[in-house]
Design an enzyme around this catalytic site. Structure first.
Site, PDB file in Angstrom:
ATOM      1  N   ASP A  59       0.852  -1.189   0.000  1.00  0.00           N
ATOM      2  CA  ASP A  59       0.000   0.000   0.000  1.00  0.00           C
ATOM      3  C   ASP A  59       0.892   1.245   0.000  1.00  0.00           C
ATOM      4  OD1 ASP A  59      -1.775   2.171   0.894  1.00  0.00           O
ATOM      5  OD2 ASP A  59      -3.171   0.580   1.437  1.00  0.00           O
ATOM      6  N   ASN A  61     -13.454  -3.737   2.750  1.00  0.00           N
ATOM      7  CA  ASN A  61     -14.568  -2.828   2.989  1.00  0.00           C
ATOM      8  C   ASN A  61     -15.501  -2.880   1.779  1.00  0.00           C
ATOM      9  OD1 ASN A  61     -13.264  -1.829   5.387  1.00  0.00           O
ATOM     10  ND2 ASN A  61     -11.939  -0.642   4.063  1.00  0.00           N
ATOM     11  N   GLN A  99     -14.761   1.833   2.065  1.00  0.00           N
ATOM     12  CA  GLN A  99     -14.158   1.513   0.771  1.00  0.00           C
ATOM     13  C   GLN A  99     -13.872   2.801   0.016  1.00  0.00           C
ATOM     14  OE1 GLN A  99     -16.526  -1.039  -1.794  1.00  0.00           O
ATOM     15  NE2 GLN A  99     -14.818  -1.373  -3.196  1.00  0.00           N
ATOM     16  N   HIS A 143     -10.610  -5.433  -2.974  1.00  0.00           N
ATOM     17  CA  HIS A 143      -9.251  -5.622  -2.477  1.00  0.00           C
ATOM     18  C   HIS A 143      -9.286  -6.023  -1.011  1.00  0.00           C
ATOM     19  CE1 HIS A 143     -10.228  -1.354  -1.785  1.00  0.00           C
ATOM     20  NE2 HIS A 143      -9.315  -1.344  -0.808  1.00  0.00           N
ATOM     21  N   HIS A 170      -7.066  -5.922   2.464  1.00  0.00           N
ATOM     22  CA  HIS A 170      -5.944  -5.320   3.187  1.00  0.00           C
ATOM     23  C   HIS A 170      -5.335  -6.380   4.097  1.00  0.00           C
ATOM     24  CE1 HIS A 170      -6.781  -0.960   2.504  1.00  0.00           C
ATOM     25  NE2 HIS A 170      -8.013  -1.415   2.303  1.00  0.00           N
TER      26      HIS A 170
END
Length: 131
Positions: free
Chosen positions: A28, A84, A91, A97, A99
């Site tokens: 990230d 999310n 989100q 995706h 995390h």
């Protein structure tokens, strides 16, 4: 265009830690912890809810492998695995995706807090979302 789709197409550089024919995992760029990783399907799905079940399973299998490696190689004291769905849930990129957030006892700035709500009618909820 979706920023994650642009990353998949190599139009935007990233720090890839895993890639195969259908999944990409990269660090990230705004990490909340050392090693914060995003695992995405290369096919665009707006969220977890829309994701094809085969792609979903593969994303989660890759996420599990990476999380195991995080615990041994970083090393961290734990890992949050989360996704999310929609803006109200946090989100910010409309591409499914996951995390992977490594957690460190002595240097942790991530705060996830759960608070109980007032009494709920469990039977009513079961009628609405139960199978």
């Amino acid at each position: 265009m979706c920023i994650f789709c642009s990353i998949v197409k190599k139009e935007i550089p990233n720090y890839t830690i895993y890639e195969d024919e259908s999944v990409l995992a990269f660090l990230d760029v705004n990490p909340t912890a050392k090693g914060h990783t995003l695992v995405i399907p290369k096919t665009h799905y707006d969220s977890f809810i829309e994701c094809d079940s085969n792609d979903l399973h593969h994303v989660m299998n890759v996420a599990q492998k990476i999380a195991k490696k995080m615990e041994t190689e970083l090393p961290c004291d734990g890992v949050n695995v989360l996704t999310n769905v929609r803006q109200a849930a946090g989100q910010s990129v409309n591409h499914f995706h996951v995390h992977l957030i490594p957690r460190y006892k002595n240097q942790d700035v991530v705060q996830i807090e759960f608070k109980p709500i007032e009494a709920v009618d469990y039977n009513e909820i079961i009628k609405k979302i139960g199978f």
